[in-house]
Design a protein around this motif. Structure first.
Motif, mmCIF file in Angstrom:
data_model
loop_
_atom_site.group_PDB
_atom_site.id
_atom_site.type_symbol
_atom_site.label_atom_id
_atom_site.label_comp_id
_atom_site.label_asym_id
_atom_site.label_seq_id
_atom_site.Cartn_x
_atom_site.Cartn_y
_atom_site.Cartn_z
ATOM 1 N N TYR A 83 -14.964 184.270 17.991
ATOM 2 C CA TYR A 83 -15.171 182.985 18.663
ATOM 3 C C TYR A 83 -13.914 182.153 18.500
ATOM 4 O O TYR A 83 -13.412 182.017 17.387
ATOM 5 N N THR A 84 -13.438 181.630 19.635
ATOM 6 C CA THR A 84 -12.234 180.792 19.579
ATOM 7 C C THR A 84 -12.584 179.405 20.078
ATOM 8 O O THR A 84 -13.175 179.237 21.161
ATOM 9 N N LEU A 85 -12.222 178.415 19.274
ATOM 10 C CA LEU A 85 -12.536 177.027 19.585
ATOM 11 C C LEU A 85 -11.235 176.306 19.921
ATOM 12 O O LEU A 85 -10.255 176.412 19.177
ATOM 13 N N GLN A 86 -11.250 175.596 21.058
ATOM 14 C CA GLN A 86 -10.032 174.889 21.454
ATOM 15 C C GLN A 86 -10.411 173.566 22.127
ATOM 16 O O GLN A 86 -11.442 173.460 22.804
ATOM 17 N N TYR A 87 -9.551 172.593 21.930
ATOM 18 C CA TYR A 87 -9.814 171.260 22.497
ATOM 19 C C TYR A 87 -9.019 171.098 23.782
ATOM 20 O O TYR A 87 -7.827 171.436 23.820
ATOM 21 N N SER A 103 -15.878 181.407 28.612
ATOM 22 C CA SER A 103 -15.612 180.111 28.004
ATOM 23 C C SER A 103 -16.764 179.170 28.283
ATOM 24 O O SER A 103 -17.307 179.134 29.394
ATOM 25 N N GLU A 104 -17.141 178.425 27.283
ATOM 26 C CA GLU A 104 -18.174 177.399 27.438
ATOM 27 C C GLU A 104 -17.542 176.069 27.071
ATOM 28 O O GLU A 104 -16.828 175.983 26.066
ATOM 29 N N MET A 105 -17.796 175.051 27.896
ATOM 30 C CA MET A 105 -17.221 173.743 27.643
ATOM 31 C C MET A 105 -18.282 172.856 26.998
ATOM 32 O O MET A 105 -19.454 172.886 27.395
ATOM 33 N N PHE A 106 -17.854 172.075 26.012
ATOM 34 C CA PHE A 106 -18.787 171.183 25.319
ATOM 35 C C PHE A 106 -18.154 169.805 25.200
ATOM 36 O O PHE A 106 -16.943 169.690 24.953
ATOM 37 N N LEU A 107 -19.009 168.800 25.366
ATOM 38 C CA LEU A 107 -18.488 167.436 25.325
ATOM 39 C C LEU A 107 -18.170 166.992 23.900
ATOM 40 O O LEU A 107 -17.320 166.144 23.691
ATOM 41 N N THR A 108 -18.905 167.550 22.947
ATOM 42 C CA THR A 108 -18.662 167.157 21.535
ATOM 43 C C THR A 108 -18.345 168.406 20.705
ATOM 44 O O THR A 108 -18.711 169.520 21.069
ATOM 45 N N LEU A 109 -17.679 168.121 19.584
ATOM 46 C CA LEU A 109 -17.341 169.217 18.650
ATOM 47 C C LEU A 109 -18.610 169.803 18.054
ATOM 48 O O LEU A 109 -18.728 171.017 17.884
ATOM 49 N N THR A 110 -19.573 168.933 17.758
ATOM 50 C CA THR A 110 -20.832 169.393 17.176
ATOM 51 C C THR A 110 -21.523 170.366 18.117
ATOM 52 O O THR A 110 -22.021 171.420 17.673
ATOM 53 N N ALA A 112 -20.113 172.208 20.352
ATOM 54 C CA ALA A 112 -19.345 173.466 20.357
ATOM 55 C C ALA A 112 -19.657 174.288 19.122
ATOM 56 O O ALA A 112 -19.874 175.505 19.201
ATOM 57 N N LEU A 113 -19.707 173.615 17.946
ATOM 58 C CA LEU A 113 -19.986 174.344 16.694
ATOM 59 C C LEU A 113 -21.413 174.860 16.685
ATOM 60 O O LEU A 113 -21.675 175.944 16.134
ATOM 61 N N ASN A 114 -22.312 174.095 17.283
ATOM 62 C CA ASN A 114 -23.698 174.557 17.381
ATOM 63 C C ASN A 114 -23.795 175.827 18.219
ATOM 64 O O ASN A 114 -24.556 176.747 17.902
ATOM 65 N N PHE A 115 -22.990 175.843 19.287
ATOM 66 C CA PHE A 115 -22.992 177.041 20.128
ATOM 67 C C PHE A 115 -22.481 178.248 19.325
ATOM 68 O O PHE A 115 -23.044 179.332 19.385
ATOM 69 N N MET A 116 -21.453 177.975 18.541
ATOM 70 C CA MET A 116 -20.871 179.071 17.731
ATOM 71 C C MET A 116 -21.791 179.476 16.591
ATOM 72 O O MET A 116 -21.683 180.589 16.068
ATOM 73 N N PRO B 201 -28.024 174.030 34.853
ATOM 74 C CA PRO B 201 -27.391 173.548 33.602
ATOM 75 C C PRO B 201 -27.841 174.393 32.401
ATOM 76 O O PRO B 201 -28.961 174.880 32.377
ATOM 77 N N ASP B 202 -26.969 174.493 31.482
ATOM 78 C CA ASP B 202 -27.333 175.258 30.266
ATOM 79 C C ASP B 202 -27.996 174.317 29.259
ATOM 80 O O ASP B 202 -28.230 173.150 29.548
ATOM 81 N N GLU B 203 -28.246 174.853 28.099
ATOM 82 C CA GLU B 203 -29.010 174.094 27.100
ATOM 83 C C GLU B 203 -28.304 172.809 26.694
ATOM 84 O O GLU B 203 -28.937 171.775 26.459
ATOM 85 N N GLN B 204 -26.964 172.899 26.543
ATOM 86 C CA GLN B 204 -26.209 171.715 26.128
ATOM 87 C C GLN B 204 -26.377 170.590 27.148
ATOM 88 O O GLN B 204 -26.558 169.424 26.777
ATOM 89 N N VAL B 205 -26.299 171.002 28.407
ATOM 90 C CA VAL B 205 -26.431 170.006 29.482
ATOM 91 C C VAL B 205 -27.825 169.396 29.454
ATOM 92 O O VAL B 205 -27.994 168.177 29.542
ATOM 93 N N TRP B 206 -28.812 170.265 29.297
ATOM 94 C CA TRP B 206 -30.197 169.779 29.225
ATOM 95 C C TRP B 206 -30.378 168.770 28.087
ATOM 96 O O TRP B 206 -31.049 167.758 28.225
ATOM 97 N N LEU B 207 -29.749 169.102 26.971
ATOM 98 C CA LEU B 207 -29.858 168.234 25.799
ATOM 99 C C LEU B 207 -29.361 166.830 26.130
ATOM 100 O O LEU B 207 -30.019 165.825 25.829
#
Lengths: 176, 718
Positions: A83-87, A103-110, A112-116, B201-207
């Motif tokens: 797993y590679t995490l990048q901002y 690649s999955e995009m996340f609005l917050t670091l938490t 992203a870490l939750n996904f990992m 949307p995926d789970e993050q989006v739903w959240l």
């Protein structure tokens, strides 16, 4: 410094792990077994700063099924998930590249870490691998891959405890 | 020694080492480049180079320790090696340290020059501009989406399905989808006909959706195209959401990516500024360490190789100084040192040869000396050599045999010292000393003295020794015991006398006697009585004297003629007892002291009996009053031969010095009667039995005779 580099493996062994394996188990999937695990990633301030400066951080999640032996039992199953995490500064989002290369995009670091924290193994373990009535051991470890860091940072990542982001081996007995 | 264990004489291995060091450093240098494929090996290369440095440091330390030990032991060549290595290290370290210092300075300044405030601000502004642009676009899309949501307000699922196509066509959207809060798709419309299902949307989006009731964000997970995802609730119906995906134009995406890449790159570089400096400094330090340590180590080896011949020379010189001339040093190089070593080898060879020749000559001299000593030792004549001050230098075995004193034990002393310790020989020793000191040429003299075995006569010859320059360096005295020779000459003379007596005297005696008897017989009747009586007296006297003369001649002949011995093995003590028994009635008092334990002798009993009779009779005749004879028998060993020593001592008048000298010669007697042959015959018999007889001069209460006869030994031929 030279001496530190020599003593490097010893220091690594004494890593105060900031990543922990919360849980791991072998579950029955449709066509075989699958390992489910939960990993708690905790980034140090240094690691967070490096991440925010655009430096990618990579972890290798090792999944193994071993047969307990006198010293080292045979390893029946072995898998490595990177797993590679990048901002992304432009979008202010965190991208996680999973073992499949998506690649999955996340609005917050938490987020992203939750996904990992819930890695998804690619391979399904064959039922035939584990014989009934025997004891096995599920071993999980998330190892921070220092070699994915930029070259100038690597020596310090090996020596500086703020870069000790790996977990120790998590062993879970399995009775079949 | 550590150096001998680490044997690296070949320059090839040194070149190999340097090659390896350079390769390793080059690889590490390349690995620091971001684009390099060696990047993955960087850590390993760092460890390998560090280990290499440590190994080299260890080798240098071992060599330095070894050198310090050699210095403490003051080994040959250690000081020279230390000086050369110190000089080398100083010469190598100073410029390397200066280069290192300035390199680090330049490096740090160079890295710092990459960054400045203007670029920082420009990068931040560019990013902010991009973000504003995207935000503005997002706001526009949110507004559009909200309009679409309001149009779908309070509509049934069927009408939504009918309406959604129109809405998609009127908008710039890529895809419009309506789904319930449980995720069930109500309707969707997409630009791509192959997309049967909308991008839910995926789970993050739903959240986030559940938290904020709306969602909008750019999705860059698809590397080809970035899309803006906006999800809004349909007004009046909280259980339904509309999701609209708006594509971001490619040009905009590319520009944004480009700005982001540059920004990230710059950020990364800023962040890594200190790490870069340290990392490059570390590499420089490793380069310096590896190069210096390798150079110092090679310097150790090279300098030791250079100094080795000097070391060998010093050791060789020490060996030669301590007398070892077998030293041959190895010639490793054909340079000046090699020439020096070769010369040294030639020198030691010559010295060794000279020494060997001297030794051989010495051995020859020694052999000659030993040969002469052997000859001297086996000479029957006694030889004593003196130095310039008449101190004894050597004396042979015969000197001991003749003088009966161990002269060889008095080396370094004079004969006068010897005479003090052996008073019985004082006369002869003083005479010889006097002759030695006075004589300037060869001298010869007969010297008579009374030894422990009676009278001895020596024939002495002395020779002073001179050096080549005429200086007196010593003297040699050769002497021979001529007692027996003189005695034999005398015996021979007496034998000749006896033979002539027999021939010249005894022959006329018979006609004289017969003539006298015939005169008596013829004239006795014819002469008157007075004349006849006178004639008778005269003829009787003639006859008696002729008889006496005949007897005397017979005795003499008896003495002179060779004896005919009937040798038997007897116990001498028994024989003595037997003879003494015959005198028991004569009033002689015998005192016997037999301390002998081995008294078996091989003799002619008749002759020995005669010896005993003669001696006893001699004692009786010499004693005026009551005769007392003491007889002692004991065993003595002389010159490795065991003798039976018989001493006979009377209490008579004794013998004076003149008598002692001639007592054993024929016709020497102090008595009125007797032929004077008794003791001469005794001596003759004893000597025929291999024995000896002499007068015991130490006995002063009368006359004392000592007889020695060899004891019979089994297995020994007489």
């Amino acid at each position: 410094m030279l001496l530190w580099l020599v003593l490097l493996p010893a220091i690594s062994c004494a890593d105060p792990s900031s990543t922990e394996i919360r849980h791991a188990e072998l579950i029955d999937h449709h066509d075989g077994y699958q390992i489910e695990t939960e990993i708690d990633y905790q980034l140090s301030a240094t690691a967070k700063e490096a991440l925010d400066k655009g430096i990618p951080l990579a972890w290798d999640v090792y999944l193994e099924i071993r047969r307990p032996g006198f010293l080292w039992g045979p390893t029946l199953y072995k898998d490595k998930l990177r797993y590679t995490l990048q901002y992304h500064a432009l979008l202010k989002q965190y991208a996680v590249k999973d073992p499949r290369g998506n690649s999955e995009m996340f609005l917050t670091l938490t987020a992203a870490l939750n996904f990992m924290s819930l890695p998804h193994p690619i391979r399904v373990i064959d039922y035939q691998l584990l014989e009934s009535g025997k004891r096995y051991q599920l071993a999980v470890r998330s190892k921070f891959n220092r070699e994915q860091l930029p070259v100038p940072l690597r020596p310090f990542a090996y020596l500086d405890s703020r870069w000790f982001l790996s977990s120790s081996w998590f062993l879970w007995p399995i009775q079949k | 020694m550590a150096y001998s264990k680490i044997k690296l004489p070949a320059s090839a291995s040194i070149l190999l080492l340097f090659g390896f060091v350079l390769l390793s450093l080059q690889l590490m240098s390349s690995a620091t480049q971001e684009s390099s494929e060696l990047g993955e090996l960087y850590s390993w290369l760092l460890v390998i180079n560090t280990l290499g440095s440590i190994i080299l440091l260890g080798l240098v330390a071992v060599n330095a320790y070894s050198l310090v030990r050699e210095l403490k032991k003051k080994e040959a060549g250690s000081k020279l090696t230390t000086r050369m290595i110190s000089l080398f290290v100083l010469l190598a370290l100073a410029p390397a340290a200066i280069v290192f210092y300035f390199s680090v300075q330049f490096l740090h300044q160079g890295i710092d020059s990459w960054f400045n405030v203007e670029i920082d601000r420009a990068m931040d502004d560019a990013l902010e501009l991009s973000q504003s642009s995207l935000a503005q676009r997002m706001n526009w899309h949110i507004k559009q989406t909200r309009q679409i949501a309001s149009k779908l307000n309070n509509q049934s699922e069927t009408s939504i399905a009918l309406e959604i196509g129109n809405l998609w066509r009127d908008s710039e959207a890529m895809e419009i989808a309506v789904f319930s809060s449980q995720g069930h798709i109500v309707a969707s419309s997409s630009a791509n006909p192959s997309d049967i299902l909308p991008h839910l949307p995926d789970e993050q989006v739903w959240l986030q959706l559940r938290q904020n009731k709306e969602y909008y964000a750019y999705d860059a997970s698809d590397t080809d195209q970035m899309v803006a995802r906006i999800i809004e609730p349909i007004a009046g119906d909280q259980s339904r959401f509309v999701q609209v995906l708006y594509p971001v134009p490619v040009r905009v995406t590319d520009l944004a990516d480009s700005i982001e890449f540059a920004f990230i790159r710059y950020q990364e570089m800023t962040y890594l500024r200190d790490s870069l400096k340290t990392s490059f400094s570390l590499i420089l330090l490793l380069v310096l360490l590896l190069s210096l340590l390798a150079a110092i180590w090679v310097a150790f080896i090279s300098i030791r190789n250079i100094v080795a011949p000097v070391k060998d020379l010093v050791k060789g010189t020490q060996a030669v100084a301590s007398g070892d001339y077998q030293q041959q040093l190895p010639i490793t190089n054909q340079d000046d040192l090699g020439f020096l070593v070769e010369s040294f080898n030639q020198m030691t060879k010559r010295i060794a040869r000279s020494r060997d020749e001297t030794r051989i000559a010495g051995l020859e001299v020694e052999n000659q000396r030993a040969y002469l000593e052997t000859i001297l030792a086996n000479l029957t004549a006694g030889v004593i050599s003196f130095d310039g001050n008449f101190y004894i230098r050597t004396a042979n075995q015969a000197a001991y045999r003749i003088l009966h004193i161990p002269v060889s034990h008095f080396v370094g002393q004079t004969l006068l010292t010897l005479s003090v310790k052996h008073a019985e020989l004082a006369d002869i020793l003083i005479v010889i000393q006097g002759l030695l000191e006075q004589a300037d040429d060869i001298w010869e003299q007969r010297i008579v003295f009374l030894g422990p075995n009676g009278r001895q006569e020596l024939l002495c010859r002395g020779t002073p020794l001179f050096s080549q320059d005429g200086k007196r360096v010593g003297a040699v005295v050769v002497f021979d015991d001529v007692t027996d020779l003189i005695q034999a000459q005398k015996n021979a003379a007496w034998g000749e006398v006896a033979r002539r007596l027999a021939h010249e005297i005894k022959n006329p005696l018979t006609p004289i006697q017969l003539s006298a008897e015939r005169l008596q017989h013829k004239l006795a009747k014819e002469l008157p009585d007075t004349s006849a009586e006178f004639l008778q007296r005269g003829t009787r006297t003639i006859v008696q004297q002729v008889e006496a003369m005949k007897r005397m001649v017979d005795d003499f002949a008896e003495y002179a003629k060779p004896s005919k011995k009937q040798v038997e093995r007897i116990n001498l003590l028994d024989l003595i007892q037997e003879v003494l028994a015959l005198y028991m009635q004569s009033g002689v008092v015998f005192k016997t002291a037999f301390s002998s334990h081995r008294a078996i002798v091989e003799v002619d009993p008749v002759s020995i009996r005669q010896v005993l009779h003669n001696l006893i009779k001699n004692a009786l005749e010499a004693t005026s009053e009551k005769c007392q004879i003491e007889i002692k028998v004991s065993n003595v060993v002389r010159n490795n031969v065991e003798y039976l020593e018989l001493g006979m001592y009377d209490n008579g008048n004794g013998l004076n010095a003149e008598q002692i000298e001639t007592i054993f010669e024929p016709y020497v007697t102090s008595k009125a009667k007797g032929t004077g042959l008794g003791l001469a015959i005794v001596k003759k018999i004893i000597e025929e039995h291999g024995g000896a007889i002499w007068v015991d001069t130490s006995y002063n209460d009368g006359a004392g005779f000592v007889i020695q006869l060899p004891v019979f030994e089994l297995g020994k031929k007489p």
